[in-house]
Design a protein around this motif. Structure first.
Motif, PDB file in Angstrom:
ATOM      1  N   GLN A 272     -46.687  54.565  43.012  1.00  0.00           N
ATOM      2  CA  GLN A 272     -46.706  53.105  43.155  1.00  0.00           C
ATOM      3  C   GLN A 272     -46.044  52.670  44.459  1.00  0.00           C
ATOM      4  O   GLN A 272     -46.510  51.734  45.114  1.00  0.00           O
ATOM      5  N   ARG A 273     -44.989  53.386  44.853  1.00  0.00           N
ATOM      6  CA  ARG A 273     -44.335  53.034  46.122  1.00  0.00           C
ATOM      7  C   ARG A 273     -45.261  53.265  47.318  1.00  0.00           C
ATOM      8  O   ARG A 273     -45.219  52.522  48.295  1.00  0.00           O
ATOM      9  N   ASP A 276     -47.545  50.345  47.389  1.00  0.00           N
ATOM     10  CA  ASP A 276     -46.801  49.167  47.837  1.00  0.00           C
ATOM     11  C   ASP A 276     -46.521  49.226  49.340  1.00  0.00           C
ATOM     12  O   ASP A 276     -46.545  48.198  50.029  1.00  0.00           O
ATOM     13  N   ARG A 279     -49.723  48.322  51.285  1.00  0.00           N
ATOM     14  CA  ARG A 279     -49.935  46.869  51.240  1.00  0.00           C
ATOM     15  C   ARG A 279     -48.941  46.137  52.132  1.00  0.00           C
ATOM     16  O   ARG A 279     -49.309  45.221  52.876  1.00  0.00           O
ATOM     17  N   THR A 280     -47.688  46.575  52.110  1.00  0.00           N
ATOM     18  CA  THR A 280     -46.657  45.912  52.906  1.00  0.00           C
ATOM     19  C   THR A 280     -46.897  46.101  54.401  1.00  0.00           C
ATOM     20  O   THR A 280     -46.737  45.164  55.190  1.00  0.00           O
ATOM     21  N   LEU A 292     -38.440  50.201  50.143  1.00  0.00           N
ATOM     22  CA  LEU A 292     -39.304  51.204  49.525  1.00  0.00           C
ATOM     23  C   LEU A 292     -38.883  52.612  49.931  1.00  0.00           C
ATOM     24  O   LEU A 292     -38.893  53.540  49.103  1.00  0.00           O
TER      25      LEU A 292
END
Length: 380
Positions: A272-273, A276, A279-280, A292
């Motif tokens: 999941q990180r 993320d 996306r970030t 993160l």
């Protein structure tokens, strides 16, 4: 030591391939998950010349007294491969066994390996050898294989010829990397996307802290973590931990013993990180990914238990001196940490980490910067 000094004549071609830094996504690759590595501007070169017989002879600058090691294409078998030369011989074997290449009419090569990728630092010096040699052999034998296929060849060789149970991330980064970008890799489908890092535009650099605590993937710690992941997937009834969502973790905790659960929790949350972080990077840029990176390190330290005190000290000291984010990188049990730092703070943070190691009585670390670079290529 050079090709000419070893073999007595000049090489015909030179290929090179980079090591890699994994920005985030550790041990997720062999769980069919997601990773986000980038190729670095530290490379391994392969000087090569064709031979008229079917023998491959290999030598290297890091084995100057060993002389060339020879193996015939007719004798390619992991049982006949030993030491660092297995990274070269194993590629020829894997091209035949994994990619189906017909080597029956091929002639051999003289190969000389040189490298400035630190060995044992978690920067994938092994994949740098494999990928440069794989690209060279494919070109020179005119096999017509694409780079994603060569990544699988490299992984197959490392798993079965070298005996290290690694995933496909390292080879993918070394073959597919691009300048100032990361490679977003789905390790199940092998789908890739290049994501801009944009470090230069944001005044940032990646500082590597090589702790000089050496590790070896073929030894027990790495295999034990992989075995735990496979056990967790089996108990949870999924093909791989990639198929477990963060919301599934309470059920997993009920079904698994504490150690296996913590191994599973690292993989699930690390996947999941990675998502993320991608996306970030796309929406906010590299300055927004620091938390993160820190969460990834904490998970590797506490749940996967692959950090060591030197790595923890590197991360803590970098953050205390102004890093944007930091984490250990690579397989663990030693190796390197990375810190995302402002360019003007680089030297100050490097000095602080070196001083902290001295105060703790650790070996002096090797601290240097890396930049995201192009993947494997023919250089001459």
């Amino acid at each position: 030591m050079t090709f000419q000094q070893v073999f007595g004549y000049e090489p015909a071609v030179r290929y090179s391939a980079p090591g890699r830094v994994n920005l985030i996504g550790e041990h997720t690759d062999y769980n069919d998950g997601y990773v986000l590595p980038f190729a670095i501007d530290r490379r391994t070169t392969s000087d090569i010349a064709p031979r008229e017989d079917r023998v491959i002879r290999v030598a290297s600058s890091f084995d100057p007294e060993g002389g060339p090691v020879s193996l015939s294409l007719d004798d390619l078998d992991p049982a006949r491969m030993d030491g660092w030369s297995a990274y070269v011989f194993g590629i020829a074997w894997a091209l035949r066994e994994q990619a189906g290449a017909d080597l029956s009419e091929r002639t051999g090569f003289d190969v000389f390996i040189d490298s400035d990728v630190p060995v044992g630092a978690g920067l994938s010096s092994s994949a740098a050898i494999e990928c440069g040699v794989a690209l060279a052999f494919t070109d020179l034998w005119e096999l017509g294989l694409d780079r994603k296929t060569l990544a699988r060849v490299g992984q197959y060789s490392e798993n079965h010829a070298v005996g290290a149970p690694t995933g496909i991330m390292d080879q993918s980064a070394s073959l597919l990397g691009e300048q100032d970008a990361v490679v977003f890799l789905d390790c199940r489908t092998l789908d890739t996307a290049v994501v801009d890092l944009a470090l230069e535009a944001n005044g940032l650099e990646v500082l590597v802290v090589d702790t000089r605590v050496e590790h070896a993937h073929a030894t027990g710690g790495y295999k034990a973590r992989r075995d735990s992941c496979e056990k967790g997937a089996q108990v949870l009834g999924v093909p791989a931990l990639r198929d477990v969502a963060v919301d599934d973790l309470p059920r997993a905790q009920e079904l698994l013993d504490d150690e296996t659960f913590r191994r599973v929790r690292h993989i699930v949350t690390e996947d999941q990180r990675v998502l993320d972080t991608v996306r970030t990077l796309r929406e906010q840029g590299p300055r927004a990914i620091g938390e993160l990176l820190l969460a990834s390190h904490a998970s590797m330290r506490d749940d996967f238990e692959i950090s060591v005190p030197e790595l923890d000290l590197a991360v803590e000291t970098a953050m205390a001196n102004g890093a944007v984010g930091a984490r250990m990188t690579g397989g663990g049990f030693g190796g390197a940490a990375i810190a995302l730092v402002d360019r003007e703070a680089r030297d100050r943070i490097a000095a602080a980490v070196t001083a902290a190691f001295a105060a703790a009585g650790y070996h002096e670390p090797n601290v240097f910067t890396v930049h995201a670079a192009q993947g494997a290529r023919r250089d001459a």
